[in-house]
Design a protein around this motif. Structure first.
Motif, short mmCIF file in Angstrom:
data_model
loop_
_atom_site.label_atom_id
_atom_site.label_comp_id
_atom_site.label_asym_id
_atom_site.label_seq_id
_atom_site.Cartn_x
_atom_site.Cartn_y
_atom_site.Cartn_z
N ALA A 162 0.83 -1.21 0.00
CA ALA A 162 0.00 0.00 0.00
C ALA A 162 0.86 1.25 0.00
CB ALA A 162 -0.92 -0.01 1.22
N ARG A 203 -3.46 -0.78 -4.52
CA ARG A 203 -4.76 -0.96 -3.86
C ARG A 203 -4.74 -2.37 -3.30
NH1 ARG A 203 -8.66 -0.17 -8.79
NH2 ARG A 203 -10.31 -0.24 -7.21
N ALA A 207 -6.50 -1.14 8.31
CA ALA A 207 -7.06 -0.42 7.18
C ALA A 207 -7.19 1.07 7.48
CB ALA A 207 -8.42 -1.00 6.81
N ALA A 208 -7.64 1.40 8.68
CA ALA A 208 -7.79 2.81 9.05
C ALA A 208 -6.44 3.52 9.06
CB ALA A 208 -8.46 2.92 10.42
N GLU A 219 -5.33 3.96 5.39
CA GLU A 219 -6.17 4.97 4.73
C GLU A 219 -5.78 6.37 5.22
OE1 GLU A 219 -10.16 2.24 3.97
OE2 GLU A 219 -10.01 3.50 5.76
N GLU A 223 -5.37 3.15 -0.50
CA GLU A 223 -6.70 2.63 -0.79
C GLU A 223 -6.72 1.15 -0.45
OE1 GLU A 223 -9.73 1.88 -4.55
OE2 GLU A 223 -8.20 3.45 -4.71
#
Length: 254
Positions: A33, A38, A54-55, A58, A63
């Motif tokens: 990432a 992605r 993931a947070a 991001e 993504e």
């Protein structure tokens, strides 16, 4: 450890890493990432960890998506495939990192079911999403890769045998993958400090990790090994489709 992949070098690339809510898989996701890919984070039952990862990614501008799936469950696999298809259309990088076999309370054949059967079945399900130029990376250990010629600790034997069986079953598919223009590479590493497997081995066989470290000179940690996996997803494939991470002289009889 710094990212082995240059920023933006994977822009537009779509990747999935199985078993990636924590440990080696999570760090591999982070490297991919961080280079602009992605990436889909796959978890079996660690949803909170997957969402936290993931947070974080991001927040760094990546993504990512999270997909819960048990690779030993055909319905679960079917759902994962459909979610990947809907989000990405196709995949450029598939990292087969999920494995196990030392967990307590599992059926006797669980290691073989997960490390061999599920790997082949999962790849078969993913084939419609792969294309000419896609790269498959299978993650294993020296103790499993060389199990036919070098003994390992009794506590790890079921995992080693099943991981090698899985590797062999996937290698049998190389001619078919070559015809489809899909690349395949095995990444084999020594014992990795800080992993669940290393912790379980140390608990079952106190002193095992220290003994292996002394024999090998050094052991890679989680982030270092993940960096090698990320690099294997893009670098030229070595001879015999195998990338060794760490010393292998003990296993080769050198």
């Amino acid at each position: 450890m710094s990212n082995p992949l240059a920023p933006g070098s994977l822009s537009g690339i779509r990747a999935l890493v199985t078993g990636s809510s924590r440990g080696i898989g999570a760090d591999t996701v982070s490297y991919l990432a961080g280079a602009g890919a992605r990436v889909a984070i796959n978890f079996r039952n660690k949803e909170a960890r997957a969402l936290k990862l993931a947070a974080k990614l991001e927040g760094e501008g990546a993504e990512v998506m999270t997909i819960g799936a048990d690779l030993t469950d055909p319905d679960s696999i079917e759902s994962l495939v459909e979610q990947i298809r809907a989000a990405y259309g196709e995949l450029d990088i598939l990292v087969l990192n999920a494995s196990g076999g030392m967990e307590s309370g599992m059926p006797e054949d669980y290691a073989m079911r997960l490390n061999r059967d599920a790997q082949v079945e999962f790849l078969s399900a993913m084939m419609p999403l792969l294309h000419r130029g896609s790269r498959i990376v299978f993650v294993t250990s020296h103790q499993a890769h060389f199990i036919k010629t070098v003994e390992t600790m009794p506590e790890y034997l079921p995992v080693a045998l099943s991981k090698r069986a899985g590797e062999d079953a996937l290698r049998d598919l190389i001619p078919m993958l070559d015809d489809a223009g899909i690349e395949f590479v095995v990444v084999s590493g020594d014992m990795i400090e800080g992993t669940i497997t290393a912790t379980l081995l140390q608990r079952a066989n106190p002193g095992a990790i220290e003994a292996r470290k002394e024999a090998a000179g050094r052991l890679y940690n989680v982030s270092e090994f993940a960096a090698e996996i990320a690099a294997a997803a893009v670098e030229p494939i070595p001879e015999n489709h195998t990338r060794y991470v760490g010393d292998v002289s003990d296993f080769l009889g050198a």
